[in-house]
Design a protein around this motif. Structure first.
Motif, PDB file in Angstrom:
ATOM      1  N   ALA A  13       8.043  -8.041  -2.711  1.00 27.76           N
ATOM      2  CA  ALA A  13       7.482  -6.690  -2.720  1.00 27.76           C
ATOM      3  C   ALA A  13       7.154  -6.255  -4.139  1.00 27.76           C
ATOM      4  O   ALA A  13       7.789  -6.688  -5.107  1.00 27.76           O
ATOM      5  N   ASN A  14       6.172  -5.399  -4.245  1.00 28.05           N
ATOM      6  CA  ASN A  14       5.739  -4.936  -5.559  1.00 28.05           C
ATOM      7  C   ASN A  14       6.789  -4.035  -6.186  1.00 28.05           C
ATOM      8  O   ASN A  14       7.250  -3.072  -5.584  1.00 28.05           O
TER       9      ASN A  14
ATOM     10  N   LYS B  88       5.796   2.347  -3.020  1.00 27.31           N
ATOM     11  CA  LYS B  88       6.211   3.120  -1.852  1.00 27.31           C
ATOM     12  C   LYS B  88       5.904   2.368  -0.560  1.00 27.31           C
ATOM     13  O   LYS B  88       6.617   2.503   0.436  1.00 27.31           O
ATOM     14  N   LYS B  89       4.852   1.550  -0.585  1.00 23.57           N
ATOM     15  CA  LYS B  89       4.471   0.791   0.602  1.00 23.57           C
ATOM     16  C   LYS B  89       5.529  -0.239   0.987  1.00 23.57           C
ATOM     17  O   LYS B  89       5.592  -0.672   2.131  1.00 23.57           O
ATOM     18  N   ALA B  90       6.338  -0.642  -0.003  1.00 19.21           N
ATOM     19  CA  ALA B  90       7.364  -1.655   0.274  1.00 19.21           C
ATOM     20  C   ALA B  90       8.565  -1.064   1.008  1.00 19.21           C
ATOM     21  O   ALA B  90       9.356  -1.794   1.613  1.00 19.21           O
ATOM     22  N   LEU B  91       8.712   0.270   0.953  1.00 22.46           N
ATOM     23  CA  LEU B  91       9.908   0.911   1.499  1.00 22.46           C
ATOM     24  C   LEU B  91       9.667   1.364   2.933  1.00 22.46           C
ATOM     25  O   LEU B  91       9.673   2.546   3.261  1.00 22.46           O
ATOM     26  N   THR B  92       9.477   0.404   3.800  1.00 28.30           N
ATOM     27  CA  THR B  92       9.268   0.688   5.220  1.00 28.30           C
ATOM     28  C   THR B  92      10.602   0.720   5.949  1.00 28.30           C
ATOM     29  O   THR B  92      11.629   0.259   5.434  1.00 28.30           O
ATOM     30  N   ARG B  93      10.575   1.233   7.163  1.00 31.55           N
ATOM     31  CA  ARG B  93      11.794   1.296   7.972  1.00 31.55           C
ATOM     32  C   ARG B  93      12.382  -0.094   8.196  1.00 31.55           C
ATOM     33  O   ARG B  93      13.580  -0.311   8.028  1.00 31.55           O
TER      34      ARG B  93
ATOM     35  N   ILE C 220      12.340   9.657   1.020  1.00 33.12           N
ATOM     36  CA  ILE C 220      11.457   8.792   0.226  1.00 33.12           C
ATOM     37  C   ILE C 220      10.015   9.280   0.344  1.00 33.12           C
ATOM     38  O   ILE C 220       9.264   9.300  -0.633  1.00 33.12           O
ATOM     39  N   ARG C 221       9.637   9.708   1.533  1.00 27.10           N
ATOM     40  CA  ARG C 221       8.268  10.168   1.760  1.00 27.10           C
ATOM     41  C   ARG C 221       7.910  11.358   0.876  1.00 27.10           C
ATOM     42  O   ARG C 221       6.776  11.466   0.397  1.00 27.10           O
ATOM     43  N   VAL C 222       8.875  12.250   0.636  1.00 26.50           N
ATOM     44  CA  VAL C 222       8.580  13.460  -0.143  1.00 26.50           C
ATOM     45  C   VAL C 222       8.866  13.301  -1.630  1.00 26.50           C
ATOM     46  O   VAL C 222       8.687  14.244  -2.392  1.00 26.50           O
TER      47      VAL C 222
ATOM     48  N   GLY D  37      -0.878   5.205  -8.354  1.00 22.87           N
ATOM     49  CA  GLY D  37      -0.881   3.877  -7.762  1.00 22.87           C
ATOM     50  C   GLY D  37       0.118   3.727  -6.629  1.00 22.87           C
ATOM     51  O   GLY D  37       0.283   2.640  -6.078  1.00 22.87           O
ATOM     52  N   GLY D  38       0.818   4.823  -6.245  1.00 19.19           N
ATOM     53  CA  GLY D  38       1.739   4.756  -5.118  1.00 19.19           C
ATOM     54  C   GLY D  38       3.109   4.213  -5.451  1.00 19.19           C
ATOM     55  O   GLY D  38       3.726   3.541  -4.615  1.00 19.19           O
ATOM     56  N   TRP D  39       3.605   4.485  -6.667  1.00 20.94           N
ATOM     57  CA  TRP D  39       4.922   4.014  -7.081  1.00 20.94           C
ATOM     58  C   TRP D  39       5.932   5.155  -7.041  1.00 20.94           C
ATOM     59  O   TRP D  39       5.600   6.305  -7.312  1.00 20.94           O
ATOM     60  N   VAL D  40       7.179   4.828  -6.717  1.00 21.96           N
ATOM     61  CA  VAL D  40       8.254   5.822  -6.730  1.00 21.96           C
ATOM     62  C   VAL D  40       9.390   5.318  -7.604  1.00 21.96           C
ATOM     63  O   VAL D  40       9.546   4.111  -7.832  1.00 21.96           O
TER      64      VAL D  40
END
Length: 467
Positions: A221-222, A232-237, A308-310, A316-319
């Motif tokens: 994952a990135n 953030k895309k890597a942090l799925t359920r 995480i969503r908020v 670039g979509g990083w948290v």
């Protein structure tokens, strides 16, 4: 504020390691005067091995600096082999669980037997087992050979020690829960003890960070470790469940699965369904308790994903990785406090999972009516419902569904003395007797006041955990 002592413990299990070796943490406890053992006011470590008839030398802290943590920089060899560290690890985790319960309930908690001190035996016997015994007033931890030729000590597994300590604490709060009066009550001890142990582990940021980092590195994952960011895309359920929740079950190791690991994995593998409660397989207490664990852990995961969503998103979509870890530990800490506090709102006998859900919802609403930030109560209602568990109360007349109803009729205090009512079981029985119709007690029922426990609830706080 009471003076504190910091003691090193194994953060989760000897199998979870970082570049320095076994992952450890320091916990803050009240700095009580310890005798050799260690032996304090509530916990007495007696390291007797019944299998070999060996009494280990009671561990004694240095007289010149008794509050210093002698294992602050303990090596992996020391953690695995030193009986003194094993004694400290068991003592500190039991005391930490006691402190968690007393904070959540706003009062002191007695053990489920006559004495003030529970005995803890870190090397009680040569067997893959650990248990709480009311008759022996003790927590007993076994040890057994590992496949690699070493030795597995159950007293070094954080969740095993916390699980057994929870049995003892729950027994002191609700003595009747140990009786299997119904399938749910028979299962409650196991499910509740698992939840307290697991949430205690999840509240430790180092453990969550280690599991998350391992998942990120092995999945490709990135992430940008230099700046502490993760996509953030890597942090799925699915990934968080696999990396952190199932990762914890796997890192307990196949060796320990006979005690706790398999129960966690089975709980997480349960897909939401209302059929489990009537299934013959789930009439066994341990198996049925996994339904309770699954329902709460699902709400834990749902709340974490929402937080995480908020979170603020970088270009670039990083948290921020630390914020992701922090949210998980704070959610676990709060859920743990909710569950423990609910015991004072639960029926003293014949509890079922729906009753416990109403107790959790009511206890939390009483101290924190506004649930908008985390939405814990709504998620718990949804998660329990998905497993066929509905609140024991319809909440009629209350601001939220599932809360216990308020007592509409007025109780009478005529002829009663207020001060004895706070401490004298006979005076409390008189109050109950005079108000038995108002309270809805069956006229022919046998009534006994086992104890009186005045409490003062307080908002949740973060744990005293030092990295």
């Amino acid at each position: 504020m009471a003076k504190q002592r910091f003691l090193t413990i194994v953060a989760q299990d000897p199998s979870i390691r970082d570049e320095r070796g076994i992952l450890t943490a320091q916990v803050a406890l009240d700095a009580e005067a310890l005798l050799p053992g260690p032996r304090g006011s509530r916990v007495h470590v007696i390291d007797y091995d019944a299998s070999t008839s060996t009494l280990y030398q009671p561990y004694e802290y240095p007289k010149d600096d008794p509050e210093r943590d002698p294992f602050e920089k303990a090596s992996t060899k020391t953690v695995l082999r030193d009986p003194g560290f094993h004694a400290q690890n068991a003592y500190a985790i039991v005391m930490k669980m006691l402190a968690r319960f007393e904070f959540a309930l706003g009062r002191g908690v007695a053990w489920g037997f006559g004495g003030h001190q529970i005995k803890v035996a870190p090397h009680a016997f040569a067997d893959a087992n650990a248990f709480y015994s009311r008759d022996d007033e003790a927590l007993c931890f076994g040890y057994f050979p590992a496949r690699d030729g070493g030795t597995i000590f159950t007293c070094l597994s954080h969740d095993v020690v916390a699980h057994e300590a929870t049995h003892a604490l729950l027994d002191g709060i609700r003595a009747s829960f140990i009786e299997p009066s119904s399938p749910d009550q028979a299962a409650f001890h196991e499910g509740f003890s698992d939840l307290c142990a697991l949430l205690s582990v999840f509240s430790m940021r180092d453990v969550v960070a280690k599991l998350l980092d391992h998942g990120l590195s092995t999945s490709g994952a990135n992430e940008d470790r230099a700046s502490g960011l993760v996509s953030k895309k890597a942090l799925t359920r699915a990934r968080l469940k696999k990396w952190v929740l199932l990762g914890l079950a796997e890192d307990m190791g196949s060796e320990l699965s006979r005690i706790r690991g398999s129960a966690l994995r089975r709980s997480l593998d349960l897909e939401p369904s209302g059929k489990y409660l009537d299934d013959d397989e789930f009439q066994h207490p341990h198996r049925r308790g996994e339904i309770l664990v699954a329902a709460v852990l699902q709400s834990f995961l749902d709340t974490w994903l929402e937080r995480i969503r908020v979170l603020a998103v970088h270009r670039g979509g990083w948290v921020d990785r630390e914020r992701v870890v922090e949210e998980a530990s704070e959610i676990a800490e709060y859920l743990l406090t909710m569950l423990i506090r609910a015991l004072d709102y639960a029926p003293p006998i014949h509890i079922n999972f729906g009753d416990f859900l109403s107790a959790v919802l009511t206890a939390d609403h009483e101290i924190r009516p506004d649930d908008q930030k985390y939405g814990f109560r709504e998620r718990l209602r949804e998660s329990f419902s998905a497993f066929g568990i509905e609140p024991g109360s319809d909440g009629k007349g209350r601001p939220e569904a599932g809360l216990w109803r308020e007592l509409k009729k007025k109780v009478s205090y005529q002829g009663l003395n207020f001060e004895p009512l706070r401490s004298d079981p006979n005076e409390m029985f008189r109050f109950v007797w005079e108000n038995r119709r108002v309270l809805g007690f069956y006229e022919g029922a046998y009534i006994q006041v086992e104890s009186i426990r005045p409490c003062c609830s307080a908002p949740p706080r973060s744990s005293h955990l030092v990295e």
